[in-house]
Design an enzyme around this catalytic site. Sequence first.
Site, PDB file in Angstrom:
ATOM      1  N   HIS A   1       0.847  -1.252   0.019  1.00 34.17           N
ATOM      2  CA  HIS A   1      -0.287  -0.414  -0.122  1.00 34.17           C
ATOM      3  C   HIS A   1       0.577   0.903  -0.063  1.00 34.17           C
ATOM      4  O   HIS A   1       0.070   1.812  -0.742  1.00 34.17           O
ATOM      5  CB  HIS A   1      -0.951  -0.070   0.669  1.00 34.17           C
TER       6      HIS A   1
ATOM      7  N   ARG B   1     -10.376   4.925  -0.593  1.00 32.59           N
ATOM      8  CA  ARG B   1      -9.499   4.503   0.398  1.00 32.59           C
ATOM      9  C   ARG B   1      -9.978   4.687   1.791  1.00 32.59           C
ATOM     10  O   ARG B   1      -8.946   4.765   2.475  1.00 32.59           O
ATOM     11  CB  ARG B   1      -8.281   3.516   0.005  1.00 32.59           C
TER      12      ARG B   1
ATOM     13  N   ARG C   1     -14.723   3.798  -0.486  1.00 32.26           N
ATOM     14  CA  ARG C   1     -14.671   1.818   0.298  1.00 32.26           C
ATOM     15  C   ARG C   1     -14.919   2.005   1.577  1.00 32.26           C
ATOM     16  O   ARG C   1     -14.026   2.582   2.874  1.00 32.26           O
ATOM     17  CB  ARG C   1     -13.915   1.272  -1.075  1.00 32.26           C
TER      18      ARG C   1
ATOM     19  N   GLU D   1     -12.863  -8.692  -6.033  1.00 28.81           N
ATOM     20  CA  GLU D   1     -11.270  -9.009  -5.628  1.00 28.81           C
ATOM     21  C   GLU D   1     -10.342 -10.350  -5.254  1.00 28.81           C
ATOM     22  O   GLU D   1      -9.198 -11.083  -4.720  1.00 28.81           O
ATOM     23  CB  GLU D   1     -10.514  -7.573  -5.256  1.00 28.81           C
TER      24      GLU D   1
ATOM     25  N   ASP E   1      -5.851  -7.178  -5.707  1.00 28.71           N
ATOM     26  CA  ASP E   1      -5.426  -8.309  -4.875  1.00 28.71           C
ATOM     27  C   ASP E   1      -5.866  -9.749  -5.953  1.00 28.71           C
ATOM     28  O   ASP E   1      -5.396 -10.606  -5.529  1.00 28.71           O
ATOM     29  CB  ASP E   1      -6.702  -8.135  -3.024  1.00 28.71           C
TER      30      ASP E   1
ATOM     31  N   CYS F   1     -10.188  -0.721 -10.577  1.00 30.11           N
ATOM     32  CA  CYS F   1      -9.642   0.204  -9.875  1.00 30.11           C
ATOM     33  C   CYS F   1      -7.796   0.007  -9.154  1.00 30.11           C
ATOM     34  O   CYS F   1      -7.895   0.110  -8.166  1.00 30.11           O
ATOM     35  CB  CYS F   1     -11.026   0.907  -8.656  1.00 30.11           C
TER      36      CYS F   1
HETATM   37  C1  PEP Z   1      -7.161  -4.063  -4.823  1.00 27.66           C
HETATM   38  O1  PEP Z   1      -7.177  -5.242  -4.454  1.00 27.66           O
HETATM   39  O2  PEP Z   1      -7.339  -3.785  -5.957  1.00 27.66           O
HETATM   40  C2  PEP Z   1      -7.508  -2.884  -4.806  1.00 27.66           C
HETATM   41  C3  PEP Z   1      -7.766  -1.982  -5.959  1.00 27.66           C
HETATM   42  O3  PEP Z   1      -7.502  -2.397  -3.028  1.00 27.66           O
HETATM   43  P1  PEP Z   1      -6.018  -2.218  -2.567  1.00 27.66           P
HETATM   44  O4  PEP Z   1      -5.027  -2.139  -3.179  1.00 27.66           O
HETATM   45  O5  PEP Z   1      -6.451  -0.613  -0.945  1.00 27.66           O
HETATM   46  O6  PEP Z   1      -6.197  -3.262  -1.375  1.00 27.66           O
HETATM   47 MG    MG Z   2      -7.706  -4.814  -2.706  1.00 34.10          MG
END
Ligand code: PEP
Ligand code: MG
Length: 759
Positions: free
Chosen positions: A363, A470, A506, A604, A628, A675
């Site tokens: 992240h 997020r 989200r 995901e 994910d 996304c």
């Molecule tokens: C993903 O998993 O692609 C996503 C957009 O969520 P995050 O990266 O915050 O887990």
């Molecule tokens: Mg994710």
Amino acid sequence: MLNTLRKIVQEVNSAKDLKTALGIIVLRVKEAMGSQVCSVYLLDPDTNRFVLMATEGLNKRSIGKVSMAPNEGLVGLVGTREEPLNLENAADHPRYRYFAETGEERFASFLGAPIIHHRRVVGVLVIQQKERRQFDEGEEAFLVTMSAQLAGVIAHAEATGSIRGLGRQGKGIQEARFVGVPGSPGAAVGRAVVMLPPADLEVVPDKTVEDIDNELNLFNNALEGVREDMRKLSAKLAAQLRPEERALFDVYLMMLEDAALGGEVIEVIKTGQWAQGALRQVVGEHVSRFELMDDDYLRERASDVKDLGRRLLAYLQEARSQSLVYQDNTILVSEELTPAMLGEVPEGKLVGLVSVLGSGNSHVAILARAMGIPTVMGLVDLPYSKVDGIELIVDGYKGEVYTNPGEVLRKQYGDVVEEERQLAQGLDALRELPCITPDGHRMPLWVNTGLLADVARAQQRGAEGVGLYRTEVPFMINQRFPSEKEQLAIYREQLQAFHPRPVTMRSLDIGGDKSLSYFPIKEENPFLGWRGIRVTLDHPEIFLVQARAMLKASEGLNNLRILLPMISGIHELEEALHLIHRAWGEVRDEGTDVPMPPVGVMVEIPAAVYQTRELARQVDFLSVGSNDLTQYLLAVDRNNPRVADLYDYLHPAVLQALQTVVSVAHEEGKPVSICGEMAGDPAAALLLMAMGFDSLSMNATNLPKVKWMLRQVNLSKAKELLADAMSHDNPQVIHSSLQLALKNLGLARMIGPGANKTL
Ligand code: PEP
Ligand code: MG
């Protein structure tokens, strides 16, 4: 054997430089194996020769002088075959080469094992014996295990030396290169500021200070603080512990005395070392002494000393926390960068990021891309605690970092930084233009946000909405759960900034690698554990407060969309929908007049791919989280640098899953966006458009690059590229044929430096 190995590795680990480390290795291995000779040869990358670097038993004057090419001698043979060699009489072997200066003719038997670090041979470990005999299997296994353990230690000691500007032989060298994985594209030249996690003694860097009295003062205050804590703890436990158990606290207090650890730290500070560095050094020495003891009880005392060290450090760091100085061109370095750390550097000072752990999918790397900060992750060989204050180059395209760069390299990277700036200016002109292909296909480009800083960047770059906000980011930089009112204010700011464009919020997605300091989740397998919707369904109070805050924040704006993360089946979706409806009822009862916002699920988890139809029927929209989804489909941890090469969103399995989701969602008449980071990769974006995604949501930095690409390529051409990609079963072939096709279209500009890492 394990015990011996452990002791040797510990001792070697605490050696101050490579030379000392190698000296310890040869001495201890010779002792442990009862051999007459033990030597280490290291491969010098400049000359491509194995150089004798340390020996016990051969003539020490030949150290640094005797060397052999990979095609010479038995050592060269072990290095090239990458296998141990066990010979009863070395001189009989056709590859035997005699070096008069070592005095080795006296030794008949030879056992050599390659030292391999990350698939690369770094050297050879050899033992020799006078009498002719074959070393037995046990001895061979011991040497192989030893060299496997030592590979990392040697690589680390070597890297530490090179950071201090020293080559293998202790000679000065210009610069050293460390290889990690790309985190966020771009290049940066600047100075390292090492940021430490709270009270982690092992990673405290060395630092020399002018004001010794000040350091002594800090340390004495820390001592007093810990003493006081110990007295309080002891008194508090008086009712539960017997007096002899409480004597432990007296031992602690004694250790802090001038005649013990406390006094030793003071002596080191007086040599000019800062208090934290002096503490690390003294505690480290005490700990390794205890850990080397054979007695179990005494070995355990090491943890008491460590604990004391951490307590003292916590006091010292509290005193320090306000005094970190960030110069212009700061490159933030940490063992594991966290989003909170990014927030600590004043705006405009941060030019690059380096993290020892994590990968391009962590992240913090996602945030770095959103903020446009060149980043290298997974730099596992960097002795990062030693780099504070030295000059670094961060190459976020290749995933490399240079320490102490020379003139030539600095100029080369200075030019790249300047080119980048010019390219970004060119792309700025695209801001007002729509994202439309030459054959008239319109593709809405949205942004992913988290920090408030993203809002301004997104607007500067012409985003048409927010595809993923997020919400955990504001939670992560807080010290406790934000209240409903606090959340309402934060969310309203986002909704207002983009109004009337849609903002997709989200629900809290913590767990995995996103933890809240005030709500720790400790698990063996966090990505398969308590994450995302699983946490918030177990804590409806958290979910309800958040949903209420979102709904209230949208009053009069009505551009809110709610998105649910980590949905693995209908049951979770239904529960979450139920809670959202409950929150909606509550806020309306309180007099806030808002319509029910559109609600969507993230796809995901592989289970959601196979249930797209059922999920789509219950929601207003779908959004694919390719970060994910890739991780779970390929069973590759998105943060693990060791398997980062296997993490690939152009893998045929991922492409097929994406196509399935789009087709099924459309059959159910529901729009679907994506996304994950894949959407921000200009080449991958072409394939996603061809699949039929209704919108792409990405970090603001990459948005103009994607827009530029889509404005050059017809939808019909993109469909051809997709058909070609889907026809291959090998990810490498998909990469290269896509790259070639774009090159032939004259679009190479966006797939070199400046684009994402895909091609
Ligand atoms: C993903 O998993 O692609 C996503 C957009 O969520 P995050 O990266 O915050 O887990
Ligand atoms: Mg994710």
